[in-house]
Design a protein around this motif. Structure first.
Motif, PDB file in Angstrom:
ATOM      1  N   MET A   1       0.708  -1.296   0.076  1.00 13.15           N
ATOM      2  CA  MET A   1       0.158   0.200  -0.244  1.00 13.15           C
ATOM      3  C   MET A   1       0.789   1.325   0.626  1.00 13.15           C
ATOM      4  SD  MET A   1      -2.328   1.711   2.770  1.00 13.15           S
ATOM      5  CE  MET A   1      -3.429   1.848   2.094  1.00 13.15           C
ATOM      6  N   PRO A   2       0.752   2.427  -1.157  1.00 15.91           N
ATOM      7  CA  PRO A   2       1.535   3.550  -0.434  1.00 15.91           C
ATOM      8  C   PRO A   2       1.427   3.924   0.628  1.00 15.91           C
ATOM      9  CG  PRO A   2      -0.124   3.475  -2.609  1.00 15.91           C
ATOM     10  CD  PRO A   2      -0.354   1.818  -2.077  1.00 15.91           C
ATOM     11  N   GLU A   3       1.747   5.182   0.552  1.00 19.45           N
ATOM     12  CA  GLU A   3       2.227   5.610   2.095  1.00 19.45           C
ATOM     13  C   GLU A   3       1.010   6.917   1.410  1.00 19.45           C
ATOM     14  OE1 GLU A   3       4.658   8.603   3.986  1.00 19.45           O
ATOM     15  OE2 GLU A   3       5.944   7.272   3.120  1.00 19.45           O
ATOM     16  N   ARG A   4       0.111   7.371   2.501  1.00 16.14           N
ATOM     17  CA  ARG A   4      -0.777   7.813   2.571  1.00 16.14           C
ATOM     18  C   ARG A   4      -0.583   9.715   3.293  1.00 16.14           C
ATOM     19  NH1 ARG A   4      -5.466   5.306   3.226  1.00 16.14           N
ATOM     20  NH2 ARG A   4      -6.498   7.069   4.293  1.00 16.14           N
ATOM     21  N   LYS A   5      -1.476  10.628   1.734  1.00 13.31           N
ATOM     22  CA  LYS A   5      -0.594  11.695   1.909  1.00 13.31           C
ATOM     23  C   LYS A   5      -0.730  12.608   3.166  1.00 13.31           C
ATOM     24  CE  LYS A   5       0.417  12.698  -2.581  1.00 13.31           C
ATOM     25  NZ  LYS A   5       1.164  13.479  -2.966  1.00 13.31           N
ATOM     26  N   LYS A   6      -0.101  13.563   3.929  1.00 12.59           N
ATOM     27  CA  LYS A   6      -0.643  14.173   4.661  1.00 12.59           C
ATOM     28  C   LYS A   6      -1.158  15.376   3.872  1.00 12.59           C
ATOM     29  CE  LYS A   6       2.668  11.486   7.137  1.00 12.59           C
ATOM     30  NZ  LYS A   6       4.140  11.321   7.598  1.00 12.59           N
ATOM     31  N   VAL A   7      -2.272  16.603   5.159  1.00 12.05           N
ATOM     32  CA  VAL A   7      -1.724  17.682   4.229  1.00 12.05           C
ATOM     33  C   VAL A   7      -3.031  18.046   5.641  1.00 12.05           C
ATOM     34  CG1 VAL A   7      -4.480  18.715   2.572  1.00 12.05           C
ATOM     35  CG2 VAL A   7      -4.050  16.740   2.275  1.00 12.05           C
ATOM     36  N   LEU A   8      -2.534  19.544   5.306  1.00 13.29           N
ATOM     37  CA  LEU A   8      -2.875  20.723   6.805  1.00 13.29           C
ATOM     38  C   LEU A   8      -4.383  21.041   5.947  1.00 13.29           C
ATOM     39  CD1 LEU A   8      -1.993  22.232   8.845  1.00 13.29           C
ATOM     40  CD2 LEU A   8      -1.118  23.510   7.399  1.00 13.29           C
ATOM     41  N   LEU A   9      -5.309  20.958   6.783  1.00 16.03           N
ATOM     42  CA  LEU A   9      -6.075  22.003   6.565  1.00 16.03           C
ATOM     43  C   LEU A   9      -7.056  23.105   7.674  1.00 16.03           C
ATOM     44  CD1 LEU A   9      -9.210  21.155   4.970  1.00 16.03           C
ATOM     45  CD2 LEU A   9      -9.538  19.520   6.668  1.00 16.03           C
ATOM     46  N   ARG A  10      -7.393  23.933   7.261  1.00 20.06           N
ATOM     47  CA  ARG A  10      -7.566  25.173   8.034  1.00 20.06           C
ATOM     48  C   ARG A  10      -8.856  25.009   8.695  1.00 20.06           C
ATOM     49  NH1 ARG A  10      -3.335  27.742   5.056  1.00 20.06           N
ATOM     50  NH2 ARG A  10      -1.425  27.516   6.971  1.00 20.06           N
ATOM     51  N   LEU A  11     -10.308  24.638   8.734  1.00 18.54           N
ATOM     52  CA  LEU A  11     -10.987  24.396   9.310  1.00 18.54           C
ATOM     53  C   LEU A  11     -12.286  25.646  10.746  1.00 18.54           C
ATOM     54  CD1 LEU A  11     -11.698  21.149   9.703  1.00 18.54           C
ATOM     55  CD2 LEU A  11     -12.430  21.842   7.938  1.00 18.54           C
ATOM     56  N   ASP A  12     -12.672  25.763  10.468  1.00 15.57           N
ATOM     57  CA  ASP A  12     -13.487  26.367  11.441  1.00 15.57           C
ATOM     58  C   ASP A  12     -13.791  26.135  12.725  1.00 15.57           C
ATOM     59  OD1 ASP A  12     -16.185  27.065  13.308  1.00 15.57           O
ATOM     60  OD2 ASP A  12     -15.542  29.085  11.487  1.00 15.57           O
ATOM     61  N   PRO A  13     -13.005  26.546  14.131  1.00 15.94           N
ATOM     62  CA  PRO A  13     -13.869  25.974  14.898  1.00 15.94           C
ATOM     63  C   PRO A  13     -14.629  24.784  15.365  1.00 15.94           C
ATOM     64  CG  PRO A  13     -12.173  27.953  15.101  1.00 15.94           C
ATOM     65  CD  PRO A  13     -12.526  27.932  14.212  1.00 15.94           C
ATOM     66  N   ALA A  14     -15.063  25.376  15.131  1.00 14.21           N
ATOM     67  CA  ALA A  14     -17.163  25.032  15.179  1.00 14.21           C
ATOM     68  C   ALA A  14     -17.550  24.411  14.203  1.00 14.21           C
ATOM     69  CB  ALA A  14     -18.510  26.247  15.079  1.00 14.21           C
ATOM     70  N   VAL A  15     -16.941  24.502  13.157  1.00  7.86           N
ATOM     71  CA  VAL A  15     -16.550  22.916  12.449  1.00  7.86           C
ATOM     72  C   VAL A  15     -15.971  22.039  12.553  1.00  7.86           C
ATOM     73  CG1 VAL A  15     -16.085  21.657   9.877  1.00  7.86           C
ATOM     74  CG2 VAL A  15     -17.198  24.685  10.462  1.00  7.86           C
ATOM     75  N   HIS A  16     -14.910  22.227  13.133  1.00  8.53           N
ATOM     76  CA  HIS A  16     -13.488  20.595  13.987  1.00  8.53           C
ATOM     77  C   HIS A  16     -14.768  20.265  14.993  1.00  8.53           C
ATOM     78  CE1 HIS A  16     -10.646  18.596  15.700  1.00  8.53           C
ATOM     79  NE2 HIS A  16     -10.346  18.638  14.650  1.00  8.53           N
ATOM     80  N   ASP A  17     -15.228  21.189  15.855  1.00  5.50           N
ATOM     81  CA  ASP A  17     -15.698  20.887  16.871  1.00  5.50           C
ATOM     82  C   ASP A  17     -16.706  19.544  16.462  1.00  5.50           C
ATOM     83  OD1 ASP A  17     -14.047  22.143  18.709  1.00  5.50           O
ATOM     84  OD2 ASP A  17     -14.997  23.621  19.016  1.00  5.50           O
ATOM     85  N   ALA A  18     -17.555  19.735  15.841  1.00  3.77           N
ATOM     86  CA  ALA A  18     -18.986  19.615  15.509  1.00  3.77           C
ATOM     87  C   ALA A  18     -18.252  17.426  14.401  1.00  3.77           C
ATOM     88  CB  ALA A  18     -19.739  20.474  14.136  1.00  3.77           C
ATOM     89  N   LEU A  19     -17.365  17.729  13.340  1.00  2.00           N
ATOM     90  CA  LEU A  19     -17.178  16.825  12.751  1.00  2.00           C
ATOM     91  C   LEU A  19     -15.835  15.642  14.253  1.00  2.00           C
ATOM     92  CD1 LEU A  19     -14.786  17.988   9.638  1.00  2.00           C
ATOM     93  CD2 LEU A  19     -17.389  16.128   9.889  1.00  2.00           C
ATOM     94  N   ALA A  20     -15.710  16.375  14.972  1.00  2.83           N
ATOM     95  CA  ALA A  20     -15.299  15.776  16.239  1.00  2.83           C
ATOM     96  C   ALA A  20     -15.932  14.716  16.552  1.00  2.83           C
ATOM     97  CB  ALA A  20     -14.254  16.473  17.004  1.00  2.83           C
ATOM     98  N   ARG A  21     -17.368  15.160  17.123  1.00  2.00           N
ATOM     99  CA  ARG A  21     -18.725  15.236  17.688  1.00  2.00           C
ATOM    100  C   ARG A  21     -18.880  13.643  17.256  1.00  2.00           C
ATOM    101  NH1 ARG A  21     -19.369  20.018  18.816  1.00  2.00           N
ATOM    102  NH2 ARG A  21     -20.680  20.104  17.519  1.00  2.00           N
ATOM    103  N   TRP A  22     -19.265  14.377  15.948  1.00  4.19           N
ATOM    104  CA  TRP A  22     -20.163  13.609  14.791  1.00  4.19           C
ATOM    105  C   TRP A  22     -18.883  11.560  15.006  1.00  4.19           C
ATOM    106  CZ3 TRP A  22     -20.697  14.889   9.014  1.00  4.19           C
ATOM    107  CH2 TRP A  22     -21.688  13.677   8.170  1.00  4.19           C
ATOM    108  N   ALA A  23     -17.385  12.175  15.057  1.00  5.91           N
ATOM    109  CA  ALA A  23     -16.115  11.333  14.483  1.00  5.91           C
ATOM    110  C   ALA A  23     -16.648  10.529  15.690  1.00  5.91           C
ATOM    111  CB  ALA A  23     -15.076  11.774  14.129  1.00  5.91           C
ATOM    112  N   GLY A  24     -16.592  10.625  16.710  1.00  3.94           N
ATOM    113  CA  GLY A  24     -16.837   9.789  18.169  1.00  3.94           C
ATOM    114  C   GLY A  24     -18.595   8.873  18.595  1.00  3.94           C
ATOM    115  N   GLN A  25     -19.592   9.973  17.541  1.00  2.00           N
ATOM    116  CA  GLN A  25     -19.862   8.740  17.477  1.00  2.00           C
ATOM    117  C   GLN A  25     -19.950   7.858  16.914  1.00  2.00           C
ATOM    118  OE1 GLN A  25     -22.759  11.915  16.603  1.00  2.00           O
ATOM    119  NE2 GLN A  25     -23.505  12.926  18.404  1.00  2.00           N
ATOM    120  N   GLU A  26     -19.769   7.793  15.500  1.00  2.00           N
ATOM    121  CA  GLU A  26     -19.285   6.861  14.599  1.00  2.00           C
ATOM    122  C   GLU A  26     -18.378   5.937  15.118  1.00  2.00           C
ATOM    123  OE1 GLU A  26     -20.447   7.466  10.574  1.00  2.00           O
ATOM    124  OE2 GLU A  26     -22.181   9.103  11.086  1.00  2.00           O
ATOM    125  N   LEU A  27     -17.750   6.388  16.720  1.00  2.00           N
ATOM    126  CA  LEU A  27     -16.325   5.585  16.915  1.00  2.00           C
ATOM    127  C   LEU A  27     -15.733   5.705  15.322  1.00  2.00           C
ATOM    128  CD1 LEU A  27     -17.833   2.340  17.983  1.00  2.00           C
ATOM    129  CD2 LEU A  27     -17.307   4.401  19.483  1.00  2.00           C
TER     130      LEU A  27
END
Length: 72
Positions: free
Chosen positions: A1-27
């Motif tokens: 498997m090829p090495e995975r790309k690393k990407v810097l992503l800038r997000l609004d803190p509220a968007v990041h928090d919402a994504l983090a909560r959603w991710a936690g709910q889906e393990l």
């Protein structure tokens, strides 16, 4: 498997928090949730590259069901 790309992503803190909560709910990790959503968007738009590999499975292996009876 090829090495995975690393990407810097800038997000609004509220968007990041919402994504983090959603991710936690889906393990999932937040990073895995972002990749899951990007892949879904690419599929929905018909733009998923045919050479893209599946998301690597992480964590504990799935439980195996009982063995099938081979006596027919």
């Amino acid at each position: 498997m090829p090495e995975r790309k690393k990407v810097l992503l800038r997000l609004d803190p509220a968007v990041h928090d919402a994504l983090a909560r959603w991710a936690g709910q889906e393990l999932r990790s937040t990073n895995a949730q972002i990749e899951f959503l990007l892949r879904r968007a690419l599929n929905d738009a018909g733009r998923m590259p045919t050479e893209a590999e599946d998301i690597p499975r992480r964590g504990r292996p799935r439980k195996q069901g009982p063995p099938e009876d081979s006596r027919g």
